[in-house]
Motif scaffolding. Structure first.
Motif, PDB file in Angstrom:
ATOM      1  N   SER A  18       3.433  -6.004  22.842  1.00  6.45           N
ATOM      2  CA  SER A  18       2.317  -6.916  23.034  1.00  6.45           C
ATOM      3  C   SER A  18       1.034  -6.144  23.314  1.00  6.45           C
ATOM      4  CB  SER A  18       2.615  -7.880  24.188  1.00  6.45           C
ATOM      5  OG  SER A  18       1.528  -8.737  24.411  1.00  6.45           O
ATOM      6  N   GLY A  19      -0.036  -6.500  22.585  1.00  2.35           N
ATOM      7  CA  GLY A  19      -1.314  -5.820  22.742  1.00  2.35           C
ATOM      8  C   GLY A  19      -1.520  -4.690  21.768  1.00  2.35           C
ATOM      9  N   TYR A  20      -0.491  -4.384  20.970  1.00  6.27           N
ATOM     10  CA  TYR A  20      -0.582  -3.313  19.978  1.00  6.27           C
ATOM     11  C   TYR A  20      -0.246  -3.856  18.590  1.00  6.27           C
ATOM     12  CZ  TYR A  20      -0.594   0.032  23.868  1.00  6.27           C
ATOM     13  OH  TYR A  20      -0.896   0.734  24.992  1.00  6.27           O
ATOM     14  N   ASN A  21      -0.735  -3.156  17.578  1.00  6.90           N
ATOM     15  CA  ASN A  21      -0.338  -3.480  16.215  1.00  6.90           C
ATOM     16  C   ASN A  21       1.079  -2.983  15.968  1.00  6.90           C
ATOM     17  OD1 ASN A  21      -2.880  -4.564  15.269  1.00  6.90           O
ATOM     18  ND2 ASN A  21      -3.669  -2.472  15.324  1.00  6.90           N
ATOM     19  N   PRO A  22       1.928  -3.789  15.335  1.00  9.76           N
ATOM     20  CA  PRO A  22       3.275  -3.301  14.993  1.00  9.76           C
ATOM     21  C   PRO A  22       3.185  -2.042  14.135  1.00  9.76           C
ATOM     22  CG  PRO A  22       3.105  -5.662  14.626  1.00  9.76           C
ATOM     23  CD  PRO A  22       1.708  -5.173  14.879  1.00  9.76           C
ATOM     24  N   LYS A  23       4.147  -1.179  14.299  1.00  8.92           N
ATOM     25  CA  LYS A  23       4.156   0.090  13.572  1.00  8.92           C
ATOM     26  C   LYS A  23       5.488   0.256  12.862  1.00  8.92           C
ATOM     27  CE  LYS A  23       2.698   4.443  12.760  1.00  8.92           C
ATOM     28  NZ  LYS A  23       1.412   4.810  12.156  1.00  8.92           N
ATOM     29  N   GLN A  24       5.442   0.309  11.529  1.00  9.19           N
ATOM     30  CA  GLN A  24       6.644   0.606  10.746  1.00  9.19           C
ATOM     31  C   GLN A  24       6.521   2.021  10.222  1.00  9.19           C
ATOM     32  OE1 GLN A  24       7.485  -1.806   7.227  1.00  9.19           O
ATOM     33  NE2 GLN A  24       9.659  -1.668   7.677  1.00  9.19           N
ATOM     34  N   PHE A  25       7.591   2.785  10.325  1.00 11.27           N
ATOM     35  CA  PHE A  25       7.522   4.191   9.933  1.00 11.27           C
ATOM     36  C   PHE A  25       8.841   4.602   9.297  1.00 11.27           C
ATOM     37  CE2 PHE A  25       9.202   3.874  14.140  1.00 11.27           C
ATOM     38  CZ  PHE A  25      10.158   4.864  14.263  1.00 11.27           C
ATOM     39  N   SER A  26       8.817   5.719   8.606  1.00 17.03           N
ATOM     40  CA  SER A  26       9.996   6.212   7.892  1.00 17.03           C
ATOM     41  C   SER A  26      10.818   7.138   8.778  1.00 17.03           C
ATOM     42  CB  SER A  26       9.583   6.962   6.621  1.00 17.03           C
ATOM     43  OG  SER A  26       8.976   6.103   5.697  1.00 17.03           O
ATOM     44  N   LEU A  27      12.145   6.972   8.698  1.00 21.38           N
ATOM     45  CA  LEU A  27      13.085   7.889   9.329  1.00 21.38           C
ATOM     46  C   LEU A  27      14.025   8.408   8.253  1.00 21.38           C
ATOM     47  CD1 LEU A  27      14.221   6.375  12.758  1.00 21.38           C
ATOM     48  CD2 LEU A  27      12.941   8.475  12.376  1.00 21.38           C
ATOM     49  N   VAL A  28      13.848   9.660   7.866  1.00 23.72           N
ATOM     50  CA  VAL A  28      14.676  10.282   6.838  1.00 23.72           C
ATOM     51  C   VAL A  28      15.288  11.539   7.434  1.00 23.72           C
ATOM     52  CG1 VAL A  28      14.752  11.231   4.500  1.00 23.72           C
ATOM     53  CG2 VAL A  28      13.144   9.392   5.048  1.00 23.72           C
ATOM     54  N   ALA A  29      16.607  11.633   7.361  1.00 21.65           N
ATOM     55  CA  ALA A  29      17.319  12.732   8.034  1.00 21.65           C
ATOM     56  C   ALA A  29      16.799  14.100   7.611  1.00 21.65           C
ATOM     57  CB  ALA A  29      18.817  12.614   7.761  1.00 21.65           C
ATOM     58  N   THR A  30      16.532  14.266   6.309  1.00 23.82           N
ATOM     59  CA  THR A  30      16.074  15.577   5.827  1.00 23.82           C
ATOM     60  C   THR A  30      14.712  15.955   6.399  1.00 23.82           C
ATOM     61  OG1 THR A  30      15.222  14.465   3.844  1.00 23.82           O
ATOM     62  CG2 THR A  30      17.420  15.451   3.694  1.00 23.82           C
ATOM     63  N   ASP A  31      13.896  14.939   6.729  1.00 24.56           N
ATOM     64  CA  ASP A  31      12.577  15.231   7.303  1.00 24.56           C
ATOM     65  C   ASP A  31      12.650  15.530   8.791  1.00 24.56           C
ATOM     66  OD1 ASP A  31      11.590  14.676   4.794  1.00 24.56           O
ATOM     67  OD2 ASP A  31      10.997  12.613   5.280  1.00 24.56           O
ATOM     68  N   LEU A  32      13.782  15.204   9.413  1.00 20.55           N
ATOM     69  CA  LEU A  32      13.918  15.389  10.854  1.00 20.55           C
ATOM     70  C   LEU A  32      14.605  16.695  11.230  1.00 20.55           C
ATOM     71  CD1 LEU A  32      15.046  11.764  11.795  1.00 20.55           C
ATOM     72  CD2 LEU A  32      12.776  12.759  12.100  1.00 20.55           C
ATOM     73  N   LYS A  33      14.947  17.483  10.253  1.00 20.50           N
ATOM     74  CA  LYS A  33      15.674  18.723  10.515  1.00 20.50           C
ATOM     75  C   LYS A  33      14.919  19.592  11.506  1.00 20.50           C
ATOM     76  CE  LYS A  33      18.057  22.504   8.160  1.00 20.50           C
ATOM     77  NZ  LYS A  33      18.303  23.163   6.852  1.00 20.50           N
ATOM     78  N   ASP A  34      15.626  20.019  12.539  1.00 17.64           N
ATOM     79  CA  ASP A  34      15.090  20.897  13.586  1.00 17.64           C
ATOM     80  C   ASP A  34      13.979  20.236  14.412  1.00 17.64           C
ATOM     81  OD1 ASP A  34      16.805  22.929  12.710  1.00 17.64           O
ATOM     82  OD2 ASP A  34      15.332  23.623  11.238  1.00 17.64           O
ATOM     83  N   ARG A  35      13.873  18.907  14.339  1.00 19.95           N
ATOM     84  CA  ARG A  35      12.886  18.198  15.157  1.00 19.95           C
ATOM     85  C   ARG A  35      13.626  17.364  16.188  1.00 19.95           C
ATOM     86  NH1 ARG A  35       8.444  15.139  11.689  1.00 19.95           N
ATOM     87  NH2 ARG A  35       7.551  14.978  13.793  1.00 19.95           N
ATOM     88  N   ALA A  36      13.511  17.733  17.440  1.00 17.19           N
ATOM     89  CA  ALA A  36      14.211  17.012  18.495  1.00 17.19           C
ATOM     90  C   ALA A  36      13.379  15.863  19.042  1.00 17.19           C
ATOM     91  CB  ALA A  36      14.578  17.968  19.634  1.00 17.19           C
ATOM     92  N   ARG A  37      12.086  15.842  18.721  1.00 18.28           N
ATOM     93  CA  ARG A  37      11.195  14.819  19.258  1.00 18.28           C
ATOM     94  C   ARG A  37      10.246  14.342  18.171  1.00 18.28           C
ATOM     95  NH1 ARG A  37       9.108  13.298  24.363  1.00 18.28           N
ATOM     96  NH2 ARG A  37       6.908  12.691  24.346  1.00 18.28           N
ATOM     97  N   LEU A  38      10.079  13.033  18.105  1.00 21.28           N
ATOM     98  CA  LEU A  38       9.189  12.432  17.116  1.00 21.28           C
ATOM     99  C   LEU A  38       8.239  11.498  17.850  1.00 21.28           C
ATOM    100  CD1 LEU A  38       8.645  12.215  14.043  1.00 21.28           C
ATOM    101  CD2 LEU A  38      10.161  10.238  14.023  1.00 21.28           C
ATOM    102  N   GLU A  39       6.941  11.776  17.783  1.00 21.64           N
ATOM    103  CA  GLU A  39       5.945  10.981  18.490  1.00 21.64           C
ATOM    104  C   GLU A  39       5.392   9.900  17.572  1.00 21.64           C
ATOM    105  OE1 GLU A  39       1.775  12.315  19.905  1.00 21.64           O
ATOM    106  OE2 GLU A  39       3.093  12.657  21.633  1.00 21.64           O
ATOM    107  N   ILE A  40       5.400   8.662  18.060  1.00 19.54           N
ATOM    108  CA  ILE A  40       4.898   7.525  17.299  1.00 19.54           C
ATOM    109  C   ILE A  40       3.704   6.948  18.048  1.00 19.54           C
ATOM    110  CG2 ILE A  40       5.445   5.292  16.290  1.00 19.54           C
ATOM    111  CD1 ILE A  40       7.052   7.567  15.117  1.00 19.54           C
TER     112      ILE A  40
END
Length: 830
Positions: free
Chosen positions: A463-485
């Motif tokens: 509430s109070g923010y615009n909804p955020k849709q984003f992509s989650l692809v395993a190959t793009d997450l390699k070696d990334r333990a944290r993803l900031e949205i």
């Protein structure tokens, strides 16, 4: 004395030898039947085996013999016994046979058997059909857990694990005795060491599992039970359960306790689990007023004891059995024999938001098998769990298994884009990822495991923010333990919702890539449709956009839209795509985007009338028609088409009072039931009930709540996870077909479907909708440049022939009866 005893035994032996075989069989049958009715299935199986040796044609004895063998887990023998039963009219026999085949993992054979039960209207046939379909579709999914057999298992039953501190307490019937509680500490590899008995102070009687320890350690709840060694841990075994609350002493031991205040006569309570804060006691019960069988309940802890039990509702409970709840942070693990799964009892996770069930998901292969998987308990930290299963390859009946999470651990950090502060309690909707709905913690973070197959687009809302849709692809997450949205505060950006459907069938299209580009600046928004064909674009207000829709196999569509007018509720709305028969974006797609045509008009007109041809003139051109719509699907046209086709499905009708499955609530101003009918008509009639500005989309009605509940799981498995059973008051309704299609189950055989072909058109603008709508329920088939209009709802040629004359008198003199062939083509019926 010894001689007298031997003499009596000799006389008894002679009497049995001389006893007529029929009298012997009758006596054996009485004893077996008594054991069966008392729930002693081992004794019953032995007794019926003796009966069948003397009277092999006794169908009732053979059925009860097979049933007893199934309860004992001797499925191969049970299937062999079922196979010898003569064909009959009892749907329960067919249903039990289908259960056995499913639990053996023979899903293809089970399909045929459950179809027989469905034809005889067994109330649980549709749910079992959904289970089988789920097992066939998901048997090779990438497992989210790695499962290993425990070394601590013995030849008896080992079950009901409860993780608490450094120990796991479980029940076991090892060493040839009754069921007792044992405890085991975990080693460095998280396997269980050799266990020892729990009870050392004040030895308690057996049959006191499962057990649950309050998080504070100051209270213990356990189940007083009548479980029989060698029998499966399923309700059909004839359970007698009650809950007991006790005080612990030391080393996880506890003294005899007091009966739970909400135990009662005529129903059972068991399988306790405390919530992480200790304020709730979850348990399973078959008390009156539930959804069916055993349901999951909770009781709130008060200053005076425990509050009245609360049913967790149809979001989690079904017409079948839900047992063995295990509470975890934000989740509740449990087992069910009714929700879509792999057979027997499967383990599921219910995601909780503010204590309420938001979604339910199967834990998938590895954890679940075609047999019984029960009692999933997480170790602190959540990456290791233990459960029990009687799958093949174990040491005894039920065995303990260790499960360890697979995949890469990823932390989503939701942050305010301006202040850079964490956003707590943001809603994470992972529905498109096959998961549920979660909340970020006080630190704005949520941690999950990313499997190699991960490729989806979750949505974050606050509430109070615009909804955020984003992509989650395993190959793009390699070696990334944290993803900031980053979430941006609501200002000039508005969320616009839309849906994409198949122009031919009206069915939702999943996986469509939608990209919107602002014409005056660099602003771009993108989305992907979910299983309902729905998507959301966050667009700047008062802007002009070019939007592209792409999906392999469908014609790419370019359209323009404006966010300058109105409140934006209909900026996107529903949009249809055509199959790409020419391999690229077509003139047709551009015409559709502009809203100028309904069908392909790129070729020059043919002789005779420019838009309509008789069936005699079309002739052999129907030999290879386009893909067939599902029976019950109305004529499909895009909402931008000038001429809207109205079928009998849009005419008001009426329904009887009873119960229905409520699927959704949609705006009455645009109440299009086409997407719902395309997915759900195989389960029954889809109709709408007007309620002010809303139209409630429902399936039914059904005469009993049990029958409606029996359809609920199938509706949810079709993609409508929020569906629930509602009372139907009857009266006026919209969207009722004029002809009952008589669908039996989700496994209704393809082929054998008949239609009356009215005429063939090049452009539906020339289609006289009023004239056709008076005849019945319509559907279409596309053949090249032409659209074939069909009257549907006939399961036999005779039924279609019976309607033919009235159709011809109604203005279609060249109408003929056609049949859907096994390959999907249409052929004339002579």
């Amino acid at each position: 004395m010894l001689l007298r005893l031997r003499h009596c035994l000799a006389l008894l032996f002679v009497a049995n030898v001389l006893l007529p075989s029929s009298a012997f069989a009758q006596r054996a049958n009485r004893l077996a039947t008594k054991a069966f009715e008392l729930g002693d299935f081992a004794e019953a199986a032995d007794g019926y085996d003796k009966v069948l040796r003397k009277t092999p044609d006794d169908a009732e004895a053979r059925y009860r013999y097979a049933y007893s063998l199934r309860i004992l887990g001797r499925l191969t023998e049970a299937e062999a016994a079922m196979k010898l039963l003569p064909a009959g009219s009892d749907p329960e026999v067919d249903y039990q046979y289908a259960l056995i085949l499913t639990e053996l993992g023979r899903y293809t054979d089970a399909v045929e058997q459950v179809y027989k039960a469905a034809r005889k209207r067994h109330p649980k046939a549709d749910a079992l059909a959904s289970r089988i379909a789920y097992a066939q579709a998901h048997g090779k999914d990438i497992a989210a857990w790695k499962v290993s057999n425990e070394f601590a298992n013995a030849s008896g039953d080992d079950f009901a694990p409860e993780a608490f501190g450094d120990f796991v307490v479980f029940a076991s019937s090892r060493n040839g005795g009754g069921t007792q509680l044992y405890r085991s500490v975990r080693d460095e590899n998280q396997f269980l060491r050799v266990p020892d008995k729990v009870h050392r102070v004040g030895e308690l009687a057996g049959g006191e599992a499962p057990v649950a320890y309050a998080p504070s350690g100051e209270l213990v709840a356990y189940t007083r039970n009548n479980f029989q060694a060698g029998e499966r841990l399923i309700p059909e075994a004839g359970w007698e359960l009650s809950l007991v609350l006790a005080l612990p002493t030391q080393d996880y031991d506890f003294l005899p306790g007091k009966s739970f205040s909400h135990n009662g006569s005529g129903f059972n309570n068991g399988f306790p689990s405390f919530s992480p804060d200790g304020k709730r006691l979850y348990f399973s019960s078959d008390r009156p007023g539930g959804e069916g069988g055993y349901d999951l309940y909770y009781s709130e802890r008060t200053s005076d004891g425990w509050g009245a039990p609360v049913n967790l509702g149809p979001e989690i409970n079904t017409f079948g059995n839900e047992i063995a709840p295990q509470a975890a942070s934000g989740s509740l693990y449990f087992s069910s024999d009714y929700l879509p799964g792999f057979g027997g009892m499967d383990i599921y996770r219910a995601d909780l938001v503010n204590g309420l069930v938001s979604s339910v998901s199967n834990l998938g292969p590895a954890v679940n098998s075609s047999m019984d998987d029960i009692g999933f308990t997480l170790v602190e930290g959540g990456d290791i769990a233990y459960f029990a299963s009687n799958r093949s390859g174990g040491s005894g009946g039920m065995d303990l298994y260790r499960a360890m999470r697979s995949g890469q651990a990823i932390t989503l950090a939701v942050v305010d884009s301006t202040s850079r502060l964490p956003v707590a309690n943001a809603v994470l909707d992972f529905s498109e990822c096959g998961q549920g709905i979660f909340l970020t913690g006080a630190d704005g973070a949520y941690t999950f495991r990313a499997l190699p197959s991960l490729d989806c687009r979750p949505i974050i809302k606050k509430s109070g923010y615009n909804p955020k849709q984003f992509s989650l692809v395993a190959t793009d997450l390699k070696d990334r333990a944290r993803l900031e949205i980053l979430l941006t505060a609501e200002d000039k950006v508005t969320s616009y919702a839309g849906q994409v459907t198949n122009s031919r069938t009206g069915a939702p299209l999943e996986g469509v890539n939608v990209v919107a580009r602002h014409k005056s600046n660099d602003f771009t928004a993108d989305a992907k449709t979910d299983r309902r064909g729905e998507y959301t674009l966050n667009l700047e207000r008062n802007g002009e956009y070019a939007v592209v829709y792409e999906l392999p196999g469908m014609a790419t569509i370019d359209r323009e839209l404006s966010t300058s007018e109105g409140d934006g509720t209909n900026v996107l709305s529903s949009f249809a795509m055509f199959p790409d028969e020419r391999g690229s974006a077509t003139e047709l797609s551009r015409e559709m985007a502009a809203g100028t045509t309904a069908v392909d008009v790129s070729d020059p007109p043919q002789p005779n009338t420019p838009s309509e041809r008789t069936d005699a003139q079309v002739g052999a051109s129907l030999a290879t028609p386009a893909p067939v719509s599902a029976p019950g699907t109305p004529v499909a046209v895009t909402e931008t088409t000038p001429a809207t086709v109205t079928t009998s499905a849009a005419r008001p009708g009426s329904v009887a009072a009873g119960f229905s499955v409520q699927v959704a609530a949609i705006s009455s101003s645009a109440a299009d039931l086409t997407p719902y009918r395309s997915r759900l008509s195989q389960f029954g009639k889809v109709y709408g009930k007007a309620d002010g500005a809303l139209t409630r989309v429902r399936l039914g009605p059904f005469s009993t709540r049990e029958e409606a509940t029996g359809k609920l799981a199938a509706v949810r498995s079709a993609g409508y996870g929020d569906a629930f059973v509602a009372a139907e008051s009857g009266g006026s309704a919209v969207g009722l077909p004029a002809v009952e299609t008589g669908a039996l189950s989700s496994l209704q055989a393809a082929g054998g479907v008949y239609f009356v072909r009215l005429a063939t058109y090049r452009n539906l603008n020339s289609f006289d909708q009023a004239k056709a709508a008076a005849l019945g329920d319509l559907t279409t088939r596309r053949k090249g440049e032409f659209v074939i209009v069909l009257l549907q709802g006939f399961t036999t040629a005779e039924a279609a022939q019976g309607q033919l004359e009235s159709v011809r008198r109604g203005g279609y003199p060249d109408a003929v009866v056609v049949r859907e062939a096994p390959d999907g083509s249409l052929e004339n019926v002579r």
